[in-house]
Design a protein around this motif. Structure first.
Motif, PDB file in Angstrom:
ATOM      1  N   ALA A 424       0.825  -1.215   0.000  1.00  0.00           N
ATOM      2  CA  ALA A 424       0.000   0.000   0.000  1.00  0.00           C
ATOM      3  C   ALA A 424       0.857   1.262   0.000  1.00  0.00           C
ATOM      4  O   ALA A 424       0.397   2.318   0.418  1.00  0.00           O
ATOM      5  CB  ALA A 424      -0.924  -0.002   1.214  1.00  0.00           C
ATOM      6  N   GLY A 425       2.098   1.142  -0.474  1.00  0.00           N
ATOM      7  CA  GLY A 425       3.020   2.274  -0.398  1.00  0.00           C
ATOM      8  C   GLY A 425       2.585   3.498  -1.173  1.00  0.00           C
ATOM      9  O   GLY A 425       2.986   4.615  -0.838  1.00  0.00           O
ATOM     10  N   SER A 426       1.752   3.307  -2.202  1.00  0.00           N
ATOM     11  CA  SER A 426       1.305   4.470  -2.975  1.00  0.00           C
ATOM     12  C   SER A 426       0.497   5.437  -2.129  1.00  0.00           C
ATOM     13  O   SER A 426       0.499   6.651  -2.386  1.00  0.00           O
ATOM     14  CB  SER A 426       0.481   4.025  -4.183  1.00  0.00           C
ATOM     15  N   LEU A 427      -0.211   4.940  -1.117  1.00  0.00           N
ATOM     16  CA  LEU A 427      -0.944   5.843  -0.230  1.00  0.00           C
ATOM     17  C   LEU A 427       0.005   6.838   0.424  1.00  0.00           C
ATOM     18  O   LEU A 427      -0.244   8.048   0.435  1.00  0.00           O
ATOM     19  CB  LEU A 427      -1.678   5.046   0.846  1.00  0.00           C
ATOM     20  N   ALA A 428       1.096   6.325   1.007  1.00  0.00           N
ATOM     21  CA  ALA A 428       2.062   7.208   1.663  1.00  0.00           C
ATOM     22  C   ALA A 428       2.775   8.089   0.656  1.00  0.00           C
ATOM     23  O   ALA A 428       3.092   9.253   0.944  1.00  0.00           O
ATOM     24  CB  ALA A 428       3.070   6.366   2.453  1.00  0.00           C
ATOM     25  N   ALA A 429       3.036   7.555  -0.537  1.00  0.00           N
ATOM     26  CA  ALA A 429       3.735   8.339  -1.558  1.00  0.00           C
ATOM     27  C   ALA A 429       2.906   9.530  -2.002  1.00  0.00           C
ATOM     28  O   ALA A 429       3.393  10.663  -2.057  1.00  0.00           O
ATOM     29  CB  ALA A 429       4.082   7.444  -2.741  1.00  0.00           C
ATOM     30  N   VAL A 430       1.651   9.298  -2.333  1.00  0.00           N
ATOM     31  CA  VAL A 430       0.796  10.380  -2.832  1.00  0.00           C
ATOM     32  C   VAL A 430       0.500  11.387  -1.728  1.00  0.00           C
ATOM     33  O   VAL A 430       0.515  12.602  -1.954  1.00  0.00           O
ATOM     34  CB  VAL A 430      -0.504   9.811  -3.416  1.00  0.00           C
ATOM     35  N   ALA A 431       0.252  10.900  -0.507  1.00  0.00           N
ATOM     36  CA  ALA A 431      -0.025  11.810   0.610  1.00  0.00           C
ATOM     37  C   ALA A 431       1.220  12.566   1.054  1.00  0.00           C
ATOM     38  O   ALA A 431       1.110  13.616   1.686  1.00  0.00           O
ATOM     39  CB  ALA A 431      -0.597  11.021   1.791  1.00  0.00           C
ATOM     40  N   GLY A 432       2.391  12.040   0.727  1.00  0.00           N
ATOM     41  CA  GLY A 432       3.642  12.650   1.197  1.00  0.00           C
ATOM     42  C   GLY A 432       3.973  12.277   2.621  1.00  0.00           C
ATOM     43  O   GLY A 432       4.694  12.999   3.312  1.00  0.00           O
ATOM     44  N   TYR A 433       3.484  11.127   3.085  1.00  0.00           N
ATOM     45  CA  TYR A 433       3.643  10.702   4.472  1.00  0.00           C
ATOM     46  C   TYR A 433       4.790   9.695   4.609  1.00  0.00           C
ATOM     47  O   TYR A 433       5.207   9.080   3.625  1.00  0.00           O
ATOM     48  CB  TYR A 433       2.345  10.065   4.976  1.00  0.00           C
ATOM     49  N   PRO A 434       5.298   9.472   5.820  1.00  0.00           N
ATOM     50  CA  PRO A 434       6.449   8.577   6.001  1.00  0.00           C
ATOM     51  C   PRO A 434       6.084   7.114   5.763  1.00  0.00           C
ATOM     52  O   PRO A 434       4.982   6.655   6.077  1.00  0.00           O
ATOM     53  CB  PRO A 434       6.853   8.805   7.459  1.00  0.00           C
ATOM     54  N   HIS A 435       7.059   6.389   5.221  1.00  0.00           N
ATOM     55  CA  HIS A 435       6.888   4.966   4.884  1.00  0.00           C
ATOM     56  C   HIS A 435       8.226   4.266   5.111  1.00  0.00           C
ATOM     57  O   HIS A 435       9.231   4.626   4.502  1.00  0.00           O
ATOM     58  CB  HIS A 435       6.452   4.838   3.421  1.00  0.00           C
TER      59      HIS A 435
END
Length: 487
Positions: A424-435
């Motif tokens: 689900a890394g695209s969620l963090a990527a698009v939001a700009g959140y840490p992963h």
């Protein structure tokens, strides 16, 4: 079949004393010997494309990174080496300047050992590309299985660290380019909150999503690197608040507990590979045994999120790359995106043999500012407010977890990558959140990682929980095999 020599085996043993749970710190000279032995010859990993001149390799100062050899992705400027983004158009792009994050690394005592290969233009040029291939550096190989993909555009940074060619490395990510190579090559990879680390003098894709981040053997080492590179930069407005969100990321990592931590499991993003699912269940059991509370989450992102993300990247790439090329030396043959497209057409034998430049062409036409504004608002809402933020709040969890990605697939320059619908890394990527991706174990000898994601500026929390899992992990990790998987 390539069989490692006694010298190479000794090099790997020094770098990976306990099946590589942590890399032993070596001198820059020792790492240069490894690069010569296994990057340029032997298994020919093709992870390192340039080595710094001797005068840059001297150990100076006693900062927190004193003497530690670090490689940086070849889309990040260094004053002593060209920055090519893997493209023949930029092979002579010697700007004579350090990106601010590189200056911070040097200021902390780190030694910039060289530049790493990448998927050309950070994998934003054409369709059906092969991760880790660039016209400048060729095909990067996965040290765990030379015939399998190193994944993501920071593939050279990951492969170099995994093969013991540096203490750690810096990658960049727009969507998956740090976390995916970390996962398939048994490393810790951390994508910070966008705005925590300066992007100045880094070849861009997306001003909304781009960030640099650390790749290392342990969460503690990644946090140590993050300490050095994080901070505000007047030239990058996105970092205006970075200094206010920059604690010492290493504090407490060795003692933090999972007791009462609520773990949100993104069940639909686990995929349907039985061996991977079993390993993920072991990771959840490890966390529960150490006090965590596991909460099942049934969530599926809206399909239009991916379309909006692509629209954002196309529009922002055109603007960003035009601005970047305008600041390169006058001798660089392409001065804007249209010039890059023309250059590739004129050098098709070297640039376009394996795949095209469809994304370049679409970006050139992405000039509708109003459509871009709608796409950006939709994407950030769906991934952030109605995505990660809503899930954390609705299920009252501290962190979201899922497998990072599948095991590595065979390298195929003709048909390109074979991504599997896991993670689900695209969620963090698009939001700009840490992963954060942390090694979870192996499937048939191929590493896989587990992802930890949370809200904006929750970087320290993500690192703490990831470190607590790292200590609780029961699955065994393995050392790179330096041979083809099928052999």
């Amino acid at each position: 079949m390539y069989r490692p020599s006694t010298l190479v085996l000794g090099i790997l043993a020094a770098a990976c004393p306990l099946s590589c749970p942590a890399a032993a710190q070596q001198t820059p000279e020792a790492y240069l010997q490894r690069i010569e032995a296994i990057n340029d010859s032997g298994p020919a990993i093709h992870a390192v494309v340039a080595v710094a001149p001797p005068e840059s390799l001297a150990i100076k100062g006693k900062g927190p990174l004193a003497g530690r050899a670090i490689l940086v992705k070849d889309n990040i400027e260094t004053r002593d080496m060209p920055t090519t983004a893997g493209s023949l158009a930029l092979k002579d792009n010697a700007t004579g300047r350090d990106a601010p994050l590189v200056s911070r690394l040097r200021g902390a005592g780190g030694v910039i050992l060289g530049k790493t290969n990448l998927s050309e233009w950070a994998n934003f040029r054409g369709e059906h590309s092969s991760s880790g291939w660039s016209a400048v550096g060729g095909q990067t190989k996965n040290p765990y299985a030379l015939d399998r993909s190193p994944c993501g555009s920071s593939s050279g940074s990951g492969a170099a660290v995994a093969a013991g060619m540096a203490w750690a490395a810096i990658g960049t990510e727009t969507d998956g380019s740090i976390t995916c190579p970390a996962s398939v090559m048994g490393l810790v990879g951390f994508k910070p909150t966008v705005g925590l680390v300066s992007r100045t003098h880094i070849v861009p894709i997306s001003s909304s999503q781009d960030t640099a981040g650390p790749m290392a053997w342990t969460v503690a080492d990644a946090a140590l690197l993050l300490n050095a590179i994080a901070g505000s930069d007047p030239a990058d407005p996105a970092t205006a608040d970075a200094d206010r969100h920059k604690p010492d990321f290493t504090v407490g990592l060795g003692k933090v507990s999972l007791k009462a931590v609520r773990i949100g499991v993104l069940r639909r993003q686990v995929g349907n590979m039985p061996a991977l699912t079993a390993l993920f269940e072991t990771a959840l059991a490890d966390m529960k045994r150490n006090g965590a509370q596991v909460v099942e989450i049934d969530f599926q992102p809206e399909a239009r999120l991916g379309k909006a993300e692509l629209a954002i990247m196309l529009h922002e790439f055109r603007e960003g790359v035009n601005a970047y090329l305008a600041g390169t030396p006058a001798t660089i043959p392409a001065r804007d995106l249209a010039g890059l497209i023309a250059f590739n057409q004129a050098h098709a034998a070297g640039e376009l043999r394996w795949y095209g430049q469809e994304l370049f062409e679409k970006a050139l036409a992405a000039t509708d500012d109003a459509a871009y504004a709608v796409a950006r608002a939709d994407a950030q809402r769906l991934a952030g407010a109605e995505g990660i933020d809503a899930l954390l709040r609705k299920y009252d969890v501290d962190i979201l977890v899922a497998p990072t990605t599948s095991p590595a697939w065979p390298i195929d320059p003709v048909l390109g990558d074979n991504f599997v619908d896991v993670g689900a890394g695209s969620l963090a990527a698009v939001a700009g959140y840490p992963h954060l991706s942390v090694p979870m174990g192996t499937v048939e000898g191929l590493p896989v990682g587990i992802s930890f994601m949370a809200g904006k500026w929750d970087d320290a929390k993500v690192l703490r929980i990831g470190a607590a899992y790292e200590r609780s992990r029961s699955a065994k990790l393995t050392a790179p095999a330096l041979r083809n998987w099928a052999q």
